[in-house]
Design a protein around this motif. Sequence first.
Motif, PDB file in Angstrom:
ATOM      1  N   ASN A   1       6.889  15.318  -8.504  1.00 19.37           N
ATOM      2  CA  ASN A   1       6.353  16.456  -7.773  1.00 19.37           C
ATOM      3  C   ASN A   1       6.770  17.713  -8.525  1.00 19.37           C
ATOM      4  O   ASN A   1       7.782  18.331  -8.231  1.00 19.37           O
TER       5      ASN A   1
ATOM      6  N   TYR B   1       6.383  -0.015  -5.681  1.00 17.10           N
ATOM      7  CA  TYR B   1       7.491   0.698  -6.280  1.00 17.10           C
ATOM      8  C   TYR B   1       8.526  -0.312  -6.773  1.00 17.10           C
ATOM      9  O   TYR B   1       9.630  -0.381  -6.257  1.00 17.10           O
TER      10      TYR B   1
ATOM     11  N   ILE C   1      -2.672   2.281   1.627  1.00 19.00           N
ATOM     12  CA  ILE C   1      -1.387   1.626   1.405  1.00 19.00           C
ATOM     13  C   ILE C   1      -1.605   0.125   1.524  1.00 19.00           C
ATOM     14  O   ILE C   1      -2.452  -0.323   2.289  1.00 19.00           O
TER      15      ILE C   1
ATOM     16  N   THR D   1       5.686  -3.622  -1.818  1.00 17.38           N
ATOM     17  CA  THR D   1       5.382  -2.263  -2.247  1.00 17.38           C
ATOM     18  C   THR D   1       5.113  -2.304  -3.738  1.00 17.38           C
ATOM     19  O   THR D   1       5.452  -3.270  -4.416  1.00 17.38           O
TER      20      THR D   1
ATOM     21  N   THR E   1      -3.482   9.301  -4.239  1.00 19.89           N
ATOM     22  CA  THR E   1      -4.414   8.197  -4.008  1.00 19.89           C
ATOM     23  C   THR E   1      -5.763   8.633  -4.543  1.00 19.89           C
ATOM     24  O   THR E   1      -6.304   9.658  -4.122  1.00 19.89           O
TER      25      THR E   1
ATOM     26  N   SER F   1       5.742  12.556  -5.514  1.00 22.33           N
ATOM     27  CA  SER F   1       4.505  12.656  -4.750  1.00 22.33           C
ATOM     28  C   SER F   1       3.700  11.381  -4.959  1.00 22.33           C
ATOM     29  O   SER F   1       3.899  10.664  -5.934  1.00 22.33           O
ATOM     30  N   ARG F   2       2.784  11.138  -4.036  1.00 23.02           N
ATOM     31  CA  ARG F   2       1.880   9.991  -4.163  1.00 23.02           C
ATOM     32  C   ARG F   2       0.467  10.532  -4.200  1.00 23.02           C
ATOM     33  O   ARG F   2       0.060  11.321  -3.360  1.00 23.02           O
TER      34      ARG F   2
ATOM     35  N   LEU G   1       2.455   7.029  -8.177  1.00 24.77           N
ATOM     36  CA  LEU G   1       3.700   7.694  -7.821  1.00 24.77           C
ATOM     37  C   LEU G   1       4.056   8.608  -8.990  1.00 24.77           C
ATOM     38  O   LEU G   1       4.129   8.159 -10.141  1.00 24.77           O
TER      39      LEU G   1
ATOM     40  N   VAL H   1       6.108  12.598  -1.055  1.00 23.13           N
ATOM     41  CA  VAL H   1       6.552  11.460  -0.246  1.00 23.13           C
ATOM     42  C   VAL H   1       8.067  11.302  -0.249  1.00 23.13           C
ATOM     43  O   VAL H   1       8.609  10.573   0.579  1.00 23.13           O
TER      44      VAL H   1
ATOM     45  N   ALA I   1      -3.222   3.967  -6.374  1.00 29.49           N
ATOM     46  CA  ALA I   1      -2.088   4.777  -5.925  1.00 29.49           C
ATOM     47  C   ALA I   1      -1.215   5.089  -7.135  1.00 29.49           C
ATOM     48  O   ALA I   1      -0.959   4.219  -7.972  1.00 29.49           O
TER      49      ALA I   1
END
Length: 175
Positions: free
Chosen positions: A16, A169, A161, A167, A53, A50-51, A13, A43, A11
Amino acid sequence: MAQDIQNAVIAVLIENESGALARVVGLFSGRGYNIESLTVSAVDAERKLSRITIVTSGTEMVIAQIKAQLARLIPVHGVCDLTATGPHVAREMALVKVVSHGETRTEGMRIADAFRAHIVDTTSGSFVFELTGSTEKLDAFVELMRPLGLAEVSRTGIAAIGRGPQTFYSNQESF
């Protein structure tokens, strides 16, 4: 001694912004890494994040290189190897068109019911099924539809996820 090839669900992050996804894809193509699945979506509109994957494969060393190189890209805010950090949930969605009549039509509906697929479009000679689940589940469904008149498949790629309250983050607020 040959090293084991493993799959990794990563994943990312990322800002965007225009060209951010191209930089990530360029990193993979420029170094000869394979992308087996790629999904991306905004997201957090407020922070313009944005995320992405990505499902990829390689030796342990190659996966480590991919993660390190992704983390160094300017628009990237965080990188997490979900396969290495513990349990995670991974799902994919597919739309599957089957063209059939008579008994094969009935058999297709029976199989779709067993897989909990939803009929999202139907005509007198075709169905479009919507199916969500693991990649293996979708692969199995598609293979069973093949002899019944499989005409077309569209798949989203994997969305994943981590399980539990953690998380990746670490310096970001949770979503």
